[in-house]
Design a protein around this motif. Sequence first.
Motif, short mmCIF file in Angstrom:
data_model
loop_
_atom_site.label_atom_id
_atom_site.label_comp_id
_atom_site.label_asym_id
_atom_site.label_seq_id
_atom_site.Cartn_x
_atom_site.Cartn_y
_atom_site.Cartn_z
N LYS A 80 0.87 -1.25 0.00
CA LYS A 80 -0.04 -0.07 -0.19
C LYS A 80 0.78 1.22 -0.20
N VAL A 81 1.99 1.32 0.72
CA VAL A 81 2.81 2.31 0.47
C VAL A 81 3.87 2.66 -0.48
N LEU A 82 4.52 1.50 -0.57
CA LEU A 82 5.55 1.22 -1.77
C LEU A 82 5.27 0.92 -3.04
N LYS A 83 3.90 0.30 -2.86
CA LYS A 83 3.29 -0.14 -4.16
C LYS A 83 4.20 -1.28 -4.88
N VAL A 84 4.69 -2.19 -4.19
CA VAL A 84 5.42 -3.41 -4.56
C VAL A 84 5.06 -4.67 -4.26
N LYS A 85 5.63 -5.66 -4.77
CA LYS A 85 5.17 -7.05 -4.19
C LYS A 85 5.94 -7.31 -3.04
N VAL A 86 5.51 -8.21 -2.07
CA VAL A 86 6.05 -8.38 -1.06
C VAL A 86 6.79 -9.95 -0.58
N GLU A 87 7.87 -10.19 -0.44
CA GLU A 87 8.54 -11.69 -0.43
C GLU A 87 9.08 -11.75 1.03
N PHE A 88 8.58 -13.01 1.70
CA PHE A 88 9.03 -13.24 3.04
C PHE A 88 10.25 -14.27 2.74
N VAL A 89 11.27 -13.74 3.53
CA VAL A 89 12.49 -14.71 3.12
C VAL A 89 12.58 -15.26 4.80
N ASP A 90 12.93 -16.81 4.61
CA ASP A 90 12.97 -17.65 5.73
C ASP A 90 14.54 -17.25 6.38
N THR A 91 14.38 -17.40 7.64
CA THR A 91 15.68 -16.95 8.53
C THR A 91 15.41 -17.73 9.91
N THR A 92 16.63 -17.36 10.70
CA THR A 92 16.46 -17.72 11.96
C THR A 92 17.05 -16.40 12.82
N TRP A 93 16.73 -16.60 14.14
CA TRP A 93 16.94 -15.47 14.74
C TRP A 93 18.58 -15.21 14.94
N ASP A 94 19.45 -16.49 14.66
CA ASP A 94 21.00 -16.20 14.96
C ASP A 94 21.32 -15.55 13.57
N ALA A 95 20.73 -15.54 12.57
CA ALA A 95 20.84 -15.18 11.27
C ALA A 95 20.36 -13.92 10.67
N ILE A 96 19.33 -13.28 11.53
CA ILE A 96 18.53 -12.46 10.98
C ILE A 96 19.24 -10.99 10.78
N VAL A 97 20.06 -10.56 11.89
CA VAL A 97 20.89 -9.35 11.73
C VAL A 97 21.81 -9.47 10.68
N ALA A 98 22.73 -10.65 10.41
CA ALA A 98 23.77 -10.86 9.48
C ALA A 98 22.96 -10.84 8.09
N GLY A 99 21.87 -11.34 7.98
CA GLY A 99 21.39 -11.61 6.58
C GLY A 99 20.75 -9.95 6.21
N LEU A 100 20.54 -9.03 7.32
CA LEU A 100 20.06 -7.81 6.88
C LEU A 100 21.36 -7.11 6.39
N GLN A 101 22.71 -7.16 6.96
CA GLN A 101 23.77 -6.51 6.78
C GLN A 101 24.10 -7.08 5.27
#
Length: 278
Positions: A80-101
């Motif tokens: 609704k704001v960015l007007k794009v598709k949304v994709e959910f990417v599986d991860t774990t709490w151990d890897a969630i920050v590193a994946g963002l980086q």
Amino acid sequence: MHLIKQVKKQLNAFSIITASVALLLQGTAQAADANVWQNVQKAGVLRCGAAVAAPYVMKNPLTNEYSGIFSELCRDFGEKVLKVKVEFVDTTWDAIVAGLQGNKWDMAMALNPTPERALAVAFSKAAVDYQVNFLVHKDNPKFKDSTTAVADYDKAGINIAVMSGAVGDKATTEVMKKANIMRLPGMDETRLALMSKRADILSDEASTNHLFALANDWVREIYPNPAIAKQGIGFGLPRNISPADLAVLDIYITHRIDNGDIARWMDQAFAEVAKAAK
């Protein structure tokens, strides 16, 4: 004449150095103010890093569809704001920050702000409140005379199950010095540990634990005194996100809070978990 040539050379060298420094500073400024949403719109997809933790992020194992408060927020913001598709990417709490980086996703869902994480990523404003509490078996003799005092649960011979890498892991470890901390990969593993009595305590986010307690009458909820890790939960974002882009998301979250959407999504998540438990 020779002196004039030397002066000209020095001026030319100074001009080159000045230009180089200006380019370097310009590049640094650009790196410090990344246009995250513009890049997302160019790509046509908003990638949301998803580590499961009900009621915030939930995944249906049969359909692989995501639900929960932050899943709804991410989907709604992208569409609704960015007007794009949304994709959910599986991860774990151990890897969630590193994946963002590592640019594996654009937003990390349901992330608690901590000083250590803030060295690596940025945070939106909080969408919901967070607090760690304990689940125990009602008939566990180790806690027969226990109160809500942390000291009653921090004893040798007591095993505490936590999700490895989650805020509950760090917060519990900081407080509990005598009990044994069992770090397990996910929510299912921590719950199984409590059910099988391999763990005496399941230490996790209070709303997540409350959902499990509602579906299992043998569980008792303990809200430790003093409170553990009482804070807010928001989105993790690239550390160099521009202030303007961060303001877009913060304003969006404020509106969703004020108009009752987040409370409604919370109720939906609770209802979904209760239905699945029947």
